[in-house]
Design a protein around this motif. Sequence first.
Motif, PDB file in Angstrom:
ATOM      1  N   GLU A 112      61.880   6.835  34.688  1.00 38.62           N
ATOM      2  CA  GLU A 112      61.341   5.617  34.072  1.00 38.62           C
ATOM      3  C   GLU A 112      61.193   4.494  35.088  1.00 38.62           C
ATOM      4  O   GLU A 112      60.200   3.761  35.080  1.00 38.62           O
ATOM      5  CB  GLU A 112      62.241   5.191  32.914  1.00 38.62           C
ATOM      6  N   ALA A 113      62.164   4.362  35.987  1.00 34.76           N
ATOM      7  CA  ALA A 113      62.092   3.325  37.011  1.00 34.76           C
ATOM      8  C   ALA A 113      60.915   3.571  37.948  1.00 34.76           C
ATOM      9  O   ALA A 113      60.197   2.632  38.341  1.00 34.76           O
ATOM     10  CB  ALA A 113      63.398   3.279  37.802  1.00 34.76           C
ATOM     11  N   LEU A 168      58.174   5.386  37.234  1.00 34.58           N
ATOM     12  CA  LEU A 168      56.936   5.200  36.471  1.00 34.58           C
ATOM     13  C   LEU A 168      56.584   3.721  36.348  1.00 34.58           C
ATOM     14  O   LEU A 168      55.406   3.346  36.408  1.00 34.58           O
ATOM     15  CB  LEU A 168      57.072   5.821  35.076  1.00 34.58           C
ATOM     16  N   GLU A 169      57.597   2.899  36.192  1.00 31.94           N
ATOM     17  CA  GLU A 169      57.349   1.456  36.115  1.00 31.94           C
ATOM     18  C   GLU A 169      56.731   0.945  37.415  1.00 31.94           C
ATOM     19  O   GLU A 169      55.828   0.102  37.402  1.00 31.94           O
ATOM     20  CB  GLU A 169      58.661   0.722  35.828  1.00 31.94           C
ATOM     21  N   ARG A 170      57.189   1.479  38.536  1.00 31.38           N
ATOM     22  CA  ARG A 170      56.618   1.081  39.818  1.00 31.38           C
ATOM     23  C   ARG A 170      55.180   1.590  39.958  1.00 31.38           C
ATOM     24  O   ARG A 170      54.309   0.892  40.496  1.00 31.38           O
ATOM     25  CB  ARG A 170      57.477   1.609  40.970  1.00 31.38           C
ATOM     26  N   GLU A 194      53.090   2.124  37.493  1.00 29.98           N
ATOM     27  CA  GLU A 194      52.262   1.301  36.603  1.00 29.98           C
ATOM     28  C   GLU A 194      51.972  -0.061  37.220  1.00 29.98           C
ATOM     29  O   GLU A 194      50.941  -0.685  36.931  1.00 29.98           O
ATOM     30  CB  GLU A 194      52.974   1.111  35.259  1.00 29.98           C
ATOM     31  N   GLY A 195      52.861  -0.527  38.090  1.00 28.73           N
ATOM     32  CA  GLY A 195      52.687  -1.841  38.696  1.00 28.73           C
ATOM     33  C   GLY A 195      51.854  -1.841  39.968  1.00 28.73           C
ATOM     34  O   GLY A 195      51.650  -2.908  40.566  1.00 28.73           O
ATOM     35  N   ARG A 214      44.695   3.237  37.665  1.00 28.52           N
ATOM     36  CA  ARG A 214      45.611   4.347  37.431  1.00 28.52           C
ATOM     37  C   ARG A 214      45.047   5.675  37.900  1.00 28.52           C
ATOM     38  O   ARG A 214      45.783   6.536  38.383  1.00 28.52           O
ATOM     39  CB  ARG A 214      45.942   4.423  35.925  1.00 28.52           C
ATOM     40  N   HIS A 268      52.441  11.807  35.659  1.00 21.75           N
ATOM     41  CA  HIS A 268      51.682  10.563  35.524  1.00 21.75           C
ATOM     42  C   HIS A 268      50.230  10.744  35.955  1.00 21.75           C
ATOM     43  O   HIS A 268      49.316  10.177  35.337  1.00 21.75           O
ATOM     44  CB  HIS A 268      52.345   9.478  36.368  1.00 21.75           C
TER      45      HIS A 268
END
Length: 319
Positions: free
Chosen positions: A189-190, A192-194, A196-197, A202, A284
Amino acid sequence: MANYGVIDLGSNSIRLVIFEVQDDSLPAYSRKDLTPIIDEKVSAGLAAHVDDGVFMPSGIKKAVSVLKRHVRSARYLDCVRCDIFATAAVRNCSNTDEVLDAIETEVGKRPIVLSEDEEAHLGFVGASCAHHIHNATTLDIGGGSAELNSIKDGVEMERVSIKQGALSSYSELVADILPTHKEAKAIEEAFLERLEGLPLPRHTFDSKHFVGMGGSIRACARIHAEVHDLPSHPKKLHLDDFHELLGLLKDDRENLSHAICETAPERIHTVMPGCAIAYATMKHYGAQTIEICHEGVREGYLIERMLGSRACTPSQKDE
């Protein structure tokens, strides 16, 4: 014929590879032109010596101790040149110049700090000396960062470095030696957050096929082979293989622990965080397979920065 030494000052390990180069004036190099005669890795865990962004004296002391040995080995083997390059652990700290000055004073060589972009590019160059990468995304998971490079028709399109790697994930999100299944999910999750940022669309790194570099990905391949009693060096893994390995954190930790100890004991604390990063990234961007690559930044640095040349696969060289 000449020997060249490459020292990789990484977040997790400090590695010396001495290559015997048959001809150091070629216009292009394939893997068969570069013979490693020494490959010595010390798991220094330098990322653990960074506190609130500051590279601590304890880390400098450890780095200096290992680098002195590596430089001495290169000298004994009559290397015509020996370079030290540094990646995330030194690049991302707030006192980079202080670290470099200390190493230069004690070791006699000043490390060259690769930028995020340079690290991603040289990883592709190194991989290209053994793999014809036409349309794929390369993924290189290190101790303190991970690099992505989108390749279209053999040309680099976009590349990026994410400030999260296998060792930093372990240090920040894992309480014991092996992560729990819940902790592995937190790493995914950490990361994936990066992703997405990232300041890119994408779809930039969308690809059904990845090429994987770095010790964590190679260790995942060996562990998968051990669990399933397969040949010890698989050339490819599927997305489901990473999912299965992560599932063992919950369903069969004992079997997983034995497999890691048999195949990658020096990575017992970082391989599953690396596995979580690989799985999250492939999922992803829609990748179903990842080709295991044993070449990377070190070969790329040698070819481009030291030999002033370019990479090609053996098949391309024969054309």
